[in-house]
Scaffold this motif. Structure first.
Motif, short mmCIF file in Angstrom:
data_model
loop_
_atom_site.label_atom_id
_atom_site.label_comp_id
_atom_site.label_asym_id
_atom_site.label_seq_id
_atom_site.Cartn_x
_atom_site.Cartn_y
_atom_site.Cartn_z
N ASN A 24 0.81 -1.22 0.00
CA ASN A 24 0.00 0.00 0.00
C ASN A 24 0.84 1.27 0.00
N TYR A 25 1.82 1.32 0.93
CA TYR A 25 2.61 2.55 1.09
C TYR A 25 4.04 2.18 1.45
N THR A 26 4.95 3.11 1.20
CA THR A 26 6.36 2.90 1.58
C THR A 26 7.00 4.22 1.95
N THR A 27 8.02 4.16 2.77
CA THR A 27 8.84 5.32 3.13
C THR A 27 10.22 4.81 3.48
N SER A 28 11.20 5.70 3.50
CA SER A 28 12.58 5.27 3.76
C SER A 28 13.34 6.35 4.50
N MET A 29 14.45 5.94 5.09
CA MET A 29 15.34 6.87 5.79
C MET A 29 16.78 6.38 5.64
N THR A 30 17.73 7.26 5.98
CA THR A 30 19.15 6.92 5.91
C THR A 30 19.64 6.45 7.27
N VAL A 31 20.35 5.32 7.29
CA VAL A 31 20.98 4.82 8.52
C VAL A 31 22.48 4.66 8.25
N TYR A 32 23.26 4.49 9.35
CA TYR A 32 24.71 4.47 9.21
C TYR A 32 25.29 3.24 9.90
N ASP A 33 26.38 2.71 9.29
CA ASP A 33 27.07 1.58 9.91
C ASP A 33 28.22 2.08 10.77
N LEU A 57 31.30 2.28 10.28
CA LEU A 57 32.33 3.03 9.57
C LEU A 57 31.82 4.36 9.05
N GLY A 58 30.55 4.65 9.34
CA GLY A 58 29.97 5.91 8.92
C GLY A 58 29.38 5.89 7.53
N ALA A 59 29.35 4.72 6.89
CA ALA A 59 28.75 4.62 5.56
C ALA A 59 27.24 4.68 5.66
N ALA A 60 26.62 5.36 4.70
CA ALA A 60 25.16 5.52 4.70
C ALA A 60 24.48 4.35 4.00
N HIS A 61 23.34 3.94 4.53
CA HIS A 61 22.51 2.89 3.94
C HIS A 61 21.06 3.35 3.96
N SER A 62 20.28 2.82 3.02
CA SER A 62 18.87 3.20 2.93
C SER A 62 18.01 2.11 3.57
N GLN A 63 17.24 2.51 4.58
CA GLN A 63 16.30 1.59 5.23
C GLN A 63 14.90 1.94 4.76
N SER A 64 14.26 0.97 4.12
CA SER A 64 12.91 1.19 3.58
C SER A 64 11.90 0.35 4.34
N MET A 65 10.74 0.93 4.57
CA MET A 65 9.63 0.24 5.23
C MET A 65 8.44 0.20 4.27
N ILE A 73 17.02 -3.09 3.88
CA ILE A 73 18.17 -2.18 3.92
C ILE A 73 18.98 -2.42 2.66
N ASP A 74 19.17 -1.36 1.90
CA ASP A 74 19.88 -1.42 0.61
C ASP A 74 19.29 -2.50 -0.29
N GLY A 75 17.97 -2.65 -0.25
CA GLY A 75 17.29 -3.61 -1.10
C GLY A 75 17.30 -5.03 -0.59
N ASN A 76 17.89 -5.25 0.58
CA ASN A 76 17.94 -6.59 1.17
C ASN A 76 16.94 -6.70 2.31
N ALA A 77 16.16 -7.78 2.30
CA ALA A 77 15.17 -7.98 3.35
C ALA A 77 15.85 -8.22 4.69
N VAL A 78 15.38 -7.52 5.70
CA VAL A 78 15.89 -7.70 7.07
C VAL A 78 14.77 -8.39 7.86
#
Length: 406
Positions: A184-193, A195-203, A220-225
């Motif tokens: 139905n709907y989706t949204t995302s935010m930036t998270v960090y590991d 080492l400070g690298a950015a990753h996209s977390q989508s819900m 996260i980055d297109g991988n199911a968590v």
């Protein structure tokens, strides 16, 4: 006798002129405090004390009193320019010994220490171990570091969203993030590991066939968590399951050698109202590496370092010092004073506390010399000098008249 009286008057007037001259010379000196000559009468005494009708023996300079009135505060825009609006002195280390000043024209030396033009290091109270305050019993030199601020891995993400109460299950029953008809709907935010690298977390939010029930899929980055998490809402639209709103996601191992990421997704502020989807807040507690961008000083003297990653780190709190008798301080030059027996013991504090004024960043305190007043003092001292010189001339004429009597 009268020659000596007039001579003492000339010496006093000369001293007054010297004091006035020094004040005028420092009318543009940052943090300078003007001085005032205070004079006392002189009487001759004998073993029998002072005679009832004794004539004075002249005048002497009793003391040069410093005037610690507030100078005008002028904005400069330079972060490390500081001014005290009220009582107190900046505390500085001069090779291990403390000196005090009202001049806050600070900069940094080659090692990053905050110093004045004479190289005296500004003293601060260091942050305490808990990071919630400052250790007012421990002073240190303030040092700015140009090193990158270390990253912080994300451990908690929070989303405040509203899911429509009249939503229907998607047309495609099997969820696929690549197929918009399966959710139905989706949204995302930036998270960090780590080492400070950015990753996209989508819900992704999927309405089920059951009333007031949804599922959320996290990627996260297109991988199911993990798999889908079921969200249950009351008939009033409030989240009831999970009870705390926390969803503990399985560990995600990012590429590039960073540590595994353990993230808790919090949905406690999510609701199911109305007929529209909205996201009012997306927050997370991590950040990337950052470079120093600016220094800010609060009215309480807290020195904050701000970095490009949005992090603000307290480096210390400026130490202010006051004395029971500031006029007893010994001027040492270069806009500094030193403690003496007459000044009393130093009392330490910080901006806005007890007897201390507020610290203003990006500003300097100007000299408190009033040029108009000093010019009037100069004229008065000049007239005093001339009057005493005239007295000597008059006494000389009287003496010559006596000598010339036949």
């Amino acid at each position: 006798m009268s020659f000596r009286i007039s001579l003492s008057g000339m010496n006093a007037a000369s001293a007054d002129l010297n004091i006035t001259s020094n004040n005028i010379a420092n009318s543009n000196t940052t943090g300078f405090k003007e001085s005032r000559g205070e004079f006392a009468s002189v009487y001759q005494t004998s073993a029998y004390g002072l005679a009832r009708n004794a004539i004075g023996a002249g005048v002497r300079l009793q003391q040069v009193a410093q005037q610690f009135s507030q100078g005008t505060i002028e904005n400069t825009g330079k972060a490390l320019d500081l001014a005290i609006n009220g009582q107190g002195f900046f505390t500085m280390s001069n090779g291990g010994s403390f000196v005090y000043s009202r001049a806050g024209n600070f900069g940094t030396d080659r090692d990053g220490y905050v110093v004045n033009p004479s190289g005296h290091r500004l003293q601060v109270f260091l942050p305490n171990a808990s990071g919630t305050g400052f250790d007012t019993g421990r002073m240190s030199d303030l040092q700015l570091s140009t090193a990158d601020a270390p990253p912080r891995p994300t451990t908690r993400t929070t989303i405040a969203t509203n899911l429509p109460g009249d939503a229907n299950a998607p047309a495609t029953a099997t969820f696929d993030p690549a197929d918009p008809t399966s959710y139905n709907y989706t949204t995302s935010m930036t998270v960090y590991d780590s080492l400070g690298a950015a990753h996209s977390q989508s819900m992704y939010f999927v309405k089920t066939a059951n009333p007031n029930e949804w599922q959320v899929h996290t990627y996260i980055d297109g991988n199911a968590v993990g798999g889908p998490t079921t969200l249950q809402y009351s008939n009033m639209g409030a989240l009831v399951a999970p009870a705390t709103g926390d969803v503990t996601l399985p560990t995600f191992t990012p590429p590039g050698g960073a540590a595994p990421m353990d993230i808790t997704l919090n949905l406690s502020d999510s609701t199911q109202f109305g007929n529209s989807f909205s996201v009012s807040s997306l927050t997370q507690d991590g950040h990337s590496t950052g470079r120093l961008t600016s220094i800010e000083v609060s009215p309480e003297g807290v020195v904050q370092a701000r970095y490009t990653n949005g992090v603000s780190t307290p480096l210390g709190q400026v130490v202010l010092t006051n004395f029971a008798n500031p006029q007893g301080l010994q001027p040492t030059g270069d806009n500094a004073w030193a403690e003496t027996f007459e000044s009393g013991q130093p009392r330490r504090g910080f901006g806005g506390s007890s007897e201390f004024g507020l610290v203003q960043g990006g500003a300097l305190e100007a000299s408190n010399v009033d040029l108009t007043e000093q010019l009037v003092n100069m004229i008065t001292a000049q007239r005093n000098f001339q009057a005493n010189a005239q007295m000597i001339s008059t006494q000389d004429q009287i003496t010559q008249t006596v000598i010339n009597i036949r």
